[in-house]
Design an enzyme around this catalytic site. Sequence first.
Site, PDB file in Angstrom:
ATOM      1  N   GLY A 249       6.878 -13.748  42.994  1.00 58.85           N
ATOM      2  CA  GLY A 249       8.094 -13.286  43.658  1.00 58.85           C
ATOM      3  C   GLY A 249       9.362 -14.056  43.327  1.00 58.85           C
ATOM      4  O   GLY A 249      10.430 -13.756  43.859  1.00 58.85           O
ATOM      5  N   GLU A 291       1.229 -16.649  41.435  1.00 59.53           N
ATOM      6  CA  GLU A 291       1.164 -15.467  40.562  1.00 59.53           C
ATOM      7  C   GLU A 291       2.537 -14.994  40.114  1.00 59.53           C
ATOM      8  O   GLU A 291       2.935 -13.862  40.398  1.00 59.53           O
ATOM      9  CB  GLU A 291       0.486 -14.322  41.323  1.00 59.53           C
ATOM     10  CG  GLU A 291      -0.890 -14.660  41.813  1.00 59.53           C
ATOM     11  CD  GLU A 291      -1.438 -13.646  42.800  1.00 59.53           C
ATOM     12  OE1 GLU A 291      -2.668 -13.584  42.938  1.00 59.53           O
ATOM     13  OE2 GLU A 291      -0.640 -12.937  43.438  1.00 59.53           O
ATOM     14  N   PRO A 292       3.274 -15.816  39.406  1.00 60.20           N
ATOM     15  CA  PRO A 292       4.585 -15.348  38.944  1.00 60.20           C
ATOM     16  C   PRO A 292       4.420 -14.291  37.853  1.00 60.20           C
ATOM     17  O   PRO A 292       3.575 -14.425  36.971  1.00 60.20           O
ATOM     18  CB  PRO A 292       5.231 -16.612  38.362  1.00 60.20           C
ATOM     19  CG  PRO A 292       4.074 -17.456  37.937  1.00 60.20           C
ATOM     20  CD  PRO A 292       2.957 -17.157  38.901  1.00 60.20           C
ATOM     21  N   TYR A 335      15.262   1.502  42.067  1.00 57.17           N
ATOM     22  CA  TYR A 335      15.748   0.483  43.010  1.00 57.17           C
ATOM     23  C   TYR A 335      17.251   0.238  42.940  1.00 57.17           C
ATOM     24  O   TYR A 335      17.762  -0.644  43.631  1.00 57.17           O
ATOM     25  CB  TYR A 335      15.097  -0.893  42.747  1.00 57.17           C
ATOM     26  CG  TYR A 335      13.651  -0.876  42.323  1.00 57.17           C
ATOM     27  CD1 TYR A 335      12.652  -0.506  43.213  1.00 57.17           C
ATOM     28  CD2 TYR A 335      13.286  -1.279  41.046  1.00 57.17           C
ATOM     29  CE1 TYR A 335      11.320  -0.504  42.817  1.00 57.17           C
ATOM     30  CE2 TYR A 335      11.954  -1.288  40.647  1.00 57.17           C
ATOM     31  CZ  TYR A 335      10.979  -0.901  41.545  1.00 57.17           C
ATOM     32  OH  TYR A 335       9.669  -0.911  41.161  1.00 57.17           O
ATOM     33  N   CYS A 362      15.929  14.596  31.091  1.00 62.56           N
ATOM     34  CA  CYS A 362      16.504  15.717  31.831  1.00 62.56           C
ATOM     35  C   CYS A 362      16.396  15.478  33.320  1.00 62.56           C
ATOM     36  O   CYS A 362      15.493  15.991  33.991  1.00 62.56           O
ATOM     37  CB  CYS A 362      15.797  17.006  31.434  1.00 62.56           C
ATOM     38  SG  CYS A 362      16.275  17.463  29.786  1.00 62.56           S
TER      39      CYS A 362
HETATM   40  N1  LLP Z   1       1.221 -11.061  43.099  1.00 62.66           N
HETATM   41  C1  LLP Z   1       1.118  -9.900  43.755  1.00 62.66           C
HETATM   42  C2  LLP Z   1       0.012  -9.694  44.653  1.00 62.66           C
HETATM   43  C3  LLP Z   1       2.072  -8.886  43.565  1.00 62.66           C
HETATM   44  O1  LLP Z   1       1.970  -7.759  44.234  1.00 62.66           O
HETATM   45  C4  LLP Z   1       3.151  -9.105  42.672  1.00 62.66           C
HETATM   46  C5  LLP Z   1       4.155  -8.075  42.428  1.00 62.66           C
HETATM   47  C6  LLP Z   1       3.210 -10.331  41.978  1.00 62.66           C
HETATM   48  C7  LLP Z   1       2.230 -11.289  42.230  1.00 62.66           C
HETATM   49  C8  LLP Z   1       4.283 -10.650  40.987  1.00 62.66           C
HETATM   50  O2  LLP Z   1       5.544 -10.689  41.557  1.00 62.66           O
HETATM   51  P1  LLP Z   1       6.793 -11.175  40.646  1.00 62.66           P
HETATM   52  O3  LLP Z   1       6.589 -12.651  40.363  1.00 62.66           O
HETATM   53  O4  LLP Z   1       6.779 -10.375  39.426  1.00 62.66           O
HETATM   54  O5  LLP Z   1       7.983 -10.916  41.486  1.00 62.66           O
HETATM   55  N2  LLP Z   1       8.183  -2.950  39.969  1.00 62.66           N
HETATM   56  C9  LLP Z   1       8.995  -3.835  40.787  1.00 62.66           C
HETATM   57  C10 LLP Z   1       8.269  -5.086  41.154  1.00 62.66           C
HETATM   58  C11 LLP Z   1       6.982  -4.821  41.887  1.00 62.66           C
HETATM   59  C12 LLP Z   1       6.250  -6.076  42.199  1.00 62.66           C
HETATM   60  C13 LLP Z   1       4.903  -5.779  42.721  1.00 62.66           C
HETATM   61  N3  LLP Z   1       4.088  -6.928  42.961  1.00 62.66           N
HETATM   62  C14 LLP Z   1      10.295  -4.139  40.043  1.00 62.66           C
HETATM   63  O6  LLP Z   1      10.488  -3.615  38.944  1.00 62.66           O
HETATM   64  O7  LLP Z   1      11.142  -4.863  40.555  1.00 62.66           O
END
Ligand code: LLP
Length: 433
Positions: A249, A291-292, A335, A362
């Site tokens: 996140g 989990e980045p 978004y 389209c």
């Molecule tokens: N761990 C879990 C359980 C998750 O659900 C996610 C993202 C991550 C790690 C990784 O999060 P990050 O570090 O990438 O922020 N499609 C959306 C983002 C959806 C994220 C879903 N889960 C976008 O394009 O912003």
Amino acid sequence: MLVSDSLSVNSCGHLTIGGADVVTLAKKYGTPLYIMDEDKIRRTCKEYMSALTKCWGEKFLVQYASKAFCTKYMYKILDEEGFGADVVSGGELYTALKAGFPSNKIVFHGNNKTAEELRFALEAEIREIIVDNAEELELINEIAAELGKVANISFRIKPGVDAHTHDFVKTGQIDSKFGVALENGEAFDFVKSALSYKNIKLCGVHCHIGSQIFDPEPFAHAAELMMEFIAKVKAELDFEVSELNLGGGFGIRYTEEDDPRSVYDAVKSFTDVVRAQAEKYDLSLPFISIEPGRSVVAEAGITVYTVGSVKEIKDIRTYVSVDGGMTDNPRYALYGSKYTMVLPERAEETPTEIVTVAGRNCESGDLLGENIHLPAVKAGDLLAVLSTGAYNYSMASNYNRVPRPPVVMVKNGVDKLVVKRETYEDIISNDLI
Ligand code: LLP
């Protein structure tokens, strides 16, 4: 402002990524084109490894969230950098295994994994399944028993933390489809029941509060609540949860308004809290995993397009249409995500116009951005969208039967094609009659 330290401008005034001229690459591979700076991905991986080593020691694993950008080559980079990976589907797991990624460094997420996927994961002997709900727990126990195995699991918990981010990417609050809640005792009951299953070994607890978060406070708060939960489980069930997974996140820079913290600061904000809570509740220091996804790849990538038309609608707006769009980057349509855009052939020219950049699909909502500041732009110009390394290629589709663009990696200034451009033949390859 170029928003990523991967990017620069060379003596011809061209945009460069990882030292390679973007205009040259666009000519060589065509557009639309995803380009990723492999050195930047590796630098970021090293930042995570060193921040965790400094702040926590050796008991950790960084499990890259594959959904951000998933290709075989990416798993090769991750493996070399000492990372683990989180997958959310049989398809991601398959890609990782095909790339030779070690299965004992993979965890499997998802709120509705199929029996087939669970069997695949158990047969591949992955590190852990992160269990989302009661039905899944039972199903895993059943399949593990059939296979004569014991499944290592963690639970996905909603800690009840507001992540201060877009509603669509918030996941830690009680009204979320992911995981079980802390506040109402659901998570506790879940842990209790898991301890009674014969073919389940409970290893850890997990939370992920959302995505593109800059504020350290929600991460620290989530860590605090999760440690309190581990303490409660120990006190009441005499079971010490040995692993704490705090999800991903961490925010990145899309535009100059974004101000992400360093990886070190982000990591320190929660490791300090975990340590203090362990002391307070007399717990052993847990194994920490994170989990980045986005923060590992987003700023390492750009997408290059060719402008096809410039349509001025007097007193309303000017549409600049490019040869890609929501099929390779649906994030503005989904978004309203803001991006920085640059003309790679004239990367230092001062913006003089405010335009809407539209895709070729389209669909009126097929935009890449509105109120985009650019120098005077005309048909035939290249246009680059920055920070597209995450959730672009991985979210691409064949809407309108548009082939997906290729992915080129640049390492030490040298380019290498890692995913080829889809062809029309690829697109009809599953059509049987
Ligand atoms: N761990 C879990 C359980 C998750 O659900 C996610 C993202 C991550 C790690 C990784 O999060 P990050 O570090 O990438 O922020 N499609 C959306 C983002 C959806 C994220 C879903 N889960 C976008 O394009 O912003």
